[in-house]
Design a protein around this motif. Sequence first.
Motif, PDB file in Angstrom:
ATOM      1  N   GLU A 171      61.544 -79.553 120.505  1.00  0.00           N
ATOM      2  CA  GLU A 171      60.714 -79.953 121.638  1.00  0.00           C
ATOM      3  C   GLU A 171      59.234 -79.815 121.293  1.00  0.00           C
ATOM      4  OE1 GLU A 171      59.544 -81.334 125.362  1.00  0.00           O
ATOM      5  OE2 GLU A 171      61.393 -81.527 124.200  1.00  0.00           O
ATOM      6  N   MET A 172      58.864 -78.782 120.537  1.00  0.00           N
ATOM      7  CA  MET A 172      57.482 -78.645 120.097  1.00  0.00           C
ATOM      8  C   MET A 172      57.062 -79.865 119.286  1.00  0.00           C
ATOM      9  SD  MET A 172      57.644 -74.597 119.009  1.00  0.00           S
ATOM     10  CE  MET A 172      56.182 -74.659 117.955  1.00  0.00           C
ATOM     11  N   TYR A 173      57.916 -80.282 118.362  1.00  0.00           N
ATOM     12  CA  TYR A 173      57.630 -81.443 117.516  1.00  0.00           C
ATOM     13  C   TYR A 173      57.529 -82.713 118.359  1.00  0.00           C
ATOM     14  CZ  TYR A 173      58.344 -85.012 113.909  1.00  0.00           C
ATOM     15  OH  TYR A 173      58.225 -86.111 113.099  1.00  0.00           O
ATOM     16  N   ASP A 174      58.468 -82.882 119.318  1.00  0.00           N
ATOM     17  CA  ASP A 174      58.458 -84.083 120.156  1.00  0.00           C
ATOM     18  C   ASP A 174      57.193 -84.161 120.993  1.00  0.00           C
ATOM     19  OD1 ASP A 174      60.897 -84.815 119.141  1.00  0.00           O
ATOM     20  OD2 ASP A 174      62.068 -84.053 120.846  1.00  0.00           O
ATOM     21  N   ARG A 175      56.727 -83.027 121.496  1.00  0.00           N
ATOM     22  CA  ARG A 175      55.504 -83.038 122.299  1.00  0.00           C
ATOM     23  C   ARG A 175      54.299 -83.438 121.453  1.00  0.00           C
ATOM     24  NH1 ARG A 175      55.405 -78.348 126.958  1.00  0.00           N
ATOM     25  NH2 ARG A 175      57.421 -78.861 127.875  1.00  0.00           N
ATOM     26  N   LEU A 176      54.241 -82.920 120.240  1.00  0.00           N
ATOM     27  CA  LEU A 176      53.149 -83.307 119.348  1.00  0.00           C
ATOM     28  C   LEU A 176      53.225 -84.793 119.018  1.00  0.00           C
ATOM     29  CD1 LEU A 176      53.191 -80.230 116.934  1.00  0.00           C
ATOM     30  CD2 LEU A 176      51.356 -80.829 118.536  1.00  0.00           C
ATOM     31  N   ALA A 177      54.433 -85.310 118.812  1.00  0.00           N
ATOM     32  CA  ALA A 177      54.605 -86.730 118.498  1.00  0.00           C
ATOM     33  C   ALA A 177      54.150 -87.617 119.645  1.00  0.00           C
ATOM     34  CB  ALA A 177      56.073 -87.006 118.152  1.00  0.00           C
ATOM     35  N   MET A 178      54.235 -87.098 120.885  1.00  0.00           N
ATOM     36  CA  MET A 178      53.799 -87.867 122.056  1.00  0.00           C
ATOM     37  C   MET A 178      52.319 -87.658 122.353  1.00  0.00           C
ATOM     38  SD  MET A 178      56.978 -87.674 124.776  1.00  0.00           S
ATOM     39  CE  MET A 178      57.101 -85.884 124.762  1.00  0.00           C
ATOM     40  N   GLY A 179      51.628 -86.885 121.501  1.00  0.00           N
ATOM     41  CA  GLY A 179      50.211 -86.661 121.679  1.00  0.00           C
ATOM     42  C   GLY A 179      49.863 -85.572 122.680  1.00  0.00           C
ATOM     43  N   GLN A 180      50.840 -84.742 123.039  1.00  0.00           N
ATOM     44  CA  GLN A 180      50.593 -83.677 124.001  1.00  0.00           C
ATOM     45  C   GLN A 180      50.086 -82.418 123.298  1.00  0.00           C
ATOM     46  OE1 GLN A 180      54.109 -83.080 126.361  1.00  0.00           O
ATOM     47  NE2 GLN A 180      54.360 -85.261 126.787  1.00  0.00           N
ATOM     48  N   ASP A 181      49.416 -81.585 124.078  1.00  0.00           N
ATOM     49  CA  ASP A 181      48.882 -80.334 123.537  1.00  0.00           C
ATOM     50  C   ASP A 181      50.007 -79.329 123.312  1.00  0.00           C
ATOM     51  OD1 ASP A 181      46.306 -81.338 123.674  1.00  0.00           O
ATOM     52  OD2 ASP A 181      45.984 -80.568 125.699  1.00  0.00           O
ATOM     53  N   LEU A 182      49.796 -78.457 122.338  1.00  0.00           N
ATOM     54  CA  LEU A 182      50.768 -77.406 122.057  1.00  0.00           C
ATOM     55  C   LEU A 182      49.986 -76.117 121.830  1.00  0.00           C
ATOM     56  CD1 LEU A 182      53.818 -76.915 121.615  1.00  0.00           C
ATOM     57  CD2 LEU A 182      53.409 -77.208 119.168  1.00  0.00           C
ATOM     58  N   ASP A 183      49.958 -75.272 122.852  1.00  0.00           N
ATOM     59  CA  ASP A 183      49.264 -74.001 122.730  1.00  0.00           C
ATOM     60  C   ASP A 183      50.252 -72.860 122.938  1.00  0.00           C
ATOM     61  OD1 ASP A 183      49.758 -73.967 125.460  1.00  0.00           O
ATOM     62  OD2 ASP A 183      47.700 -74.466 126.009  1.00  0.00           O
ATOM     63  N   GLN A 184      49.747 -71.643 122.890  1.00  0.00           N
ATOM     64  CA  GLN A 184      50.625 -70.484 123.012  1.00  0.00           C
ATOM     65  C   GLN A 184      51.385 -70.482 124.332  1.00  0.00           C
ATOM     66  OE1 GLN A 184      48.578 -66.723 122.920  1.00  0.00           O
ATOM     67  NE2 GLN A 184      50.437 -65.542 122.536  1.00  0.00           N
TER      68      GLN A 184
END
Length: 321
Positions: free
Chosen positions: A63-76
């Motif tokens: 899910e972390m990877y998918d969010r990055l692939a969709m251009g979403q932020d990934l923070d703590q």
Amino acid sequence: MRRAQLDLTFDNQSLLGALFGQFDANIVQVENRLGVFIAARGNALHIEGPEDSVARARDVLNEMYDRLAMGQDLDQGAIESLIAMSNEPTLDGIMDGKPEGPPIMIRTRRKTIVPRSAMQATYMRSLVRDDIIFALGPAGTGKTYLAVAQAVAQLITGSVQRLILSRPAVEAGEKLGFLPGDMKDKVDPYLRPLYDALYDCMPPEQVERRLASGEIEIAPIAFMRGRTLADAFVILDEAQNTTREQMKMFLTRFGQNSRMVVCGDPRQVDIPGGDRMSGLADAVEKLEGVEGFGTIRFTAADVVRHPIVGRIVEAYEGPTV
């Protein structure tokens, strides 16, 4: 407990830096929270640990990877929420949405917002389904933020013409009259959380332009009297500090093609008389289950700020049941 191991491979190597985090901080966070060992090998990750924890780590990393692939932020905070959600039996439904229903996400000009807990997913469904929603629970659960985000999304698409944000200007320790400035200056500090959510969902220049034109209105609840709020998305924050009369007045402002969200924490009543005088508790008791109304109850387990906020809530209010 049975132990397991598996390998994950990620196709887009340009996302790996953001996925792993600076000095592999994101990987370490997953390791520490789930009790697994993760080793990076090129564009692959090797996971070892208890079988259930390895499965949860796999879901979180995917899910972390998918969010990055969709251009979403990934923070703590986002990673912490995914870890918490990975223990939910409906994880796939929360993250991916249901084919027969609307997607569980809110798109604004600045970001795409997805649920960070199971209850947030339920809340986001209610925001697009029910006419009037009561969102109850402690600070940090996203009650007001998600309501503002949904309101902004509907304003942008034109499904409502106005966005009206209100809250009671309850005095806590200082009298309004002792604050400097005119009435707007006096009440703005009480409305600051609403401004913050707006600026997070829209570019500042658009917020200012829409405030000036009246498309977005932020005002104390006293300013609602005598109005009919049609074609509007209306949010009442800190609703536990309304009186019964104020709450009845506010709810009866509802007009055609409108939606109302009433947010509050029933355990944080600041008005004289305490809980027994709160208009929020009275309204929920009278209207829960009535057609067109939705009631969402968050607990400390749904806090999506820093994990310590959830522990603070539990320490003050007791464990959730």
